[in-house]
Design an enzyme around this catalytic site. Structure first.
Site, PDB file in Angstrom:
ATOM      1  N   ARG A 249       7.927  -7.369   9.186  1.00 15.27           N
ATOM      2  CA  ARG A 249       7.466  -6.149   8.504  1.00 15.27           C
ATOM      3  C   ARG A 249       7.092  -6.406   7.052  1.00 15.27           C
ATOM      4  NH1 ARG A 249      11.524  -1.602  11.089  1.00 15.27           N
ATOM      5  NH2 ARG A 249      10.204  -1.202  12.897  1.00 15.27           N
TER       6      ARG A 249
ATOM      7  N   LYS B 170      13.306   5.797  30.064  1.00 15.90           N
ATOM      8  CA  LYS B 170      13.338   7.216  30.406  1.00 15.90           C
ATOM      9  C   LYS B 170      11.973   7.867  30.414  1.00 15.90           C
ATOM     10  CE  LYS B 170      18.012   8.152  29.058  1.00 15.90           C
ATOM     11  NZ  LYS B 170      18.901   8.885  28.178  1.00 15.90           N
TER      12      LYS B 170
ATOM     13  N   GLY C  35       8.632  -0.270  20.208  1.00 16.18           N
ATOM     14  CA  GLY C  35       9.482  -1.337  19.675  1.00 16.18           C
ATOM     15  C   GLY C  35       9.825  -2.405  20.697  1.00 16.18           C
TER      16      GLY C  35
ATOM     17  N   GLY D 193       8.460   4.086  16.789  1.00 17.44           N
ATOM     18  CA  GLY D 193       8.472   5.550  16.915  1.00 17.44           C
ATOM     19  C   GLY D 193       7.159   6.175  16.481  1.00 17.44           C
TER      20      GLY D 193
END
Ligand code: ADP
Ligand code: MG
Length: 396
Positions: free
Chosen positions: A38, A200, A353, A376
């Site tokens: 990052r 999920k 991610g 996200g």
């Protein structure tokens, strides 16, 4: 379209102070940066500003500190890593909210870089407090947001400040993320295929809803596929299934028609542990006492063939429990199929991610058109949501 750093070309930037919001939310280990990806991703912006004699004040969050000034979440360990990557000294600012800090910012030399302490140490950051944003804004003459990974949060250092400190522009990393992710939504080359996986379905419903009308096909793997299997009336054994989403999955199948492509078969086992006995079964033969932990070989081939004929592919979520070999095989196969597609001229984008981590672990990150740095944030982008940190920037 948002205004970017490039729009400042030709303006007198020398000696100007840039407040640059970066995403230095990096993993730390024994007081050092464990993965500098990052930080590296912001270097083009930092180098561009430095070469123009701009003084740089960096703002970032790190982790989720609950108490103010929890030493565990100090950004101080990042200084050394950044100095190493930039090849220049980097100052550290304990408290960027004081008058003294604002005075200090005027004393920096041209091209000097200063990293401020974790923005989340200051009350009001996560409440998007305009007073805190005002204090941050005093540190600079203009604002650059290069923290795509934090753009889905309306925080003082990402949203409120962009209304106070002008111009407020996108840095190169932010611009690149918006360009590649934006192109998926605006004008994808067809066929346009989405590959979705992960644990999920509940976390990805909005992604499916937003992508369904836009794509030609959605290939579904991961535990998510099992909820669809249940909706088809298939035995799912001990697989991770969201019972309260089965009806929704059925509805999506009705609506999606041929667009939704499910695995033909699965790799099943008693538990997702290294060394366990595994079996490959057709999707209509999942044993009642076992669970699905990966897509099977025939599905790898089926999905691979569909990826091969696509011109644009976006991928979010692993095909199985990719962190536990051998259940990483399906995820790796997708990563390789996408790398091949890139080589043939397709546009390949990874958001999320765990999927990005799987691509990096396979060493294939450079073989994709774009691997998003924002887990996200990229997910919310694919959901079609407006990212507050982006919306607040100046329009081009
Ligand atoms: P991303 O971070 O790329 O958006 P997710 O966080 O949605 O991806 O999903 C990743 C998680 O999904 C991983 O922890 C992985 O173990 C889990 N997962 C994928 N397939 C299965 C499966 N069949 N059973 C249980 N967990 C699974
Ligand atoms: Mg994840």
């Amino acid at each position: 379209m948002k205004r970017t750093l490039t729009s400042l070309e030709g303006q007198p930037l020398e000696g100007q102070r840039a407040v640059v919001r970066v995403d230095f939310n990096v993993p730390l280990k024994n007081g050092a940066v464990a993965d500098a990806t990052r930080i590296e991703a912001t270097l083009p912006t930092l180098r561009w500003l430095r070469s123009r004699g701009t003084r740089i004040i960096l703002l970032s969050h790190l982790g989720r500190p609950t108490a103010a000034r929890d030493a565990k979440y100090s950004l101080r360990p990042v200084v050394k890593e950044l100095e190493h990557l930039l090849g220049a000294p980097v100052a550290f600012m304990e408290d960027p909210t004081t008058e003294a800090a604002a005075r200090q910012s005027r004393q920096f030399k041209r091209g000097e870089v200063c990293l401020a302490e974790n923005t989340r140490f200051f009350p009001g950051e996560e409440k998007n407090d305009p007073e805190l944003a005002k204090a941050f804004a005093r540190l600079g003459d203009f604002y650059v947001n290069d923290a795509f990974g934090a753009a889905h949060r309306a925080h003082a250092s990402t949203e409120a400040i962009a209304h106070l400190l002008k111009p407020a522009v996108a840095g190169f990393l932010m611009a690149k993320e918006l360009e590649y992710l934006g192109a998926l939504m605006a004008n994808p080359q067809r066929p346009f295929v989405a590959v979705l996986g992960g644990a999920k379905i509940s976390g990805k419903i909005d992604v499916i809803e937003n992508l369904l009308p836009r794509v030609d096909e959605i290939l579904i793997g991961g535990a998510m596929a099992c909820t669809f299997f249940a909706a088809m009336g298939l035995e799912v054994g001990k697989s991770l299934v969201e019972a309260d989403r089965v009806a929704l999955a059925r509805q999506l199948l009705d609506r999606g028609g041929q667009k939704i492509v499910l695995p033909l078969g699965a790799v099943v086992a008693g538990e997702a542990e290294p060394g366990v006995e595994t079996r490959s079964v057709g999707r209509d033969a999942i044993p009642a006492d076992l669970a699905v932990f990966d897509i099977d070989r025939s599905t790898q081939e089926e999905f691979g063939a569909r990826i091969k004929q696509a011109r644009t592919i976006v991928w979010n979520g692993p095909m199985g429990v990719a962190e536990v070999p051998p259940f990483d095989a399906g995820t790796l196969a997708i990563a390789h199929a996408m790398a091949d597609a890139t080589a043939r001229g397709a546009t390949t984008v990874i958001g999320g991610g765990d999927s990005a981590a799987a691509v990096t672990a396979a060493g294939l990150q450079d073989k994709m058109t774009h691997v998003s740095t924002g887990g996200g944030a990229s997910l919310e982008f694919l959901e079609g949501k407006t990212l507050p940190g982006v919306a607040a920037l100046d329009d081009a």
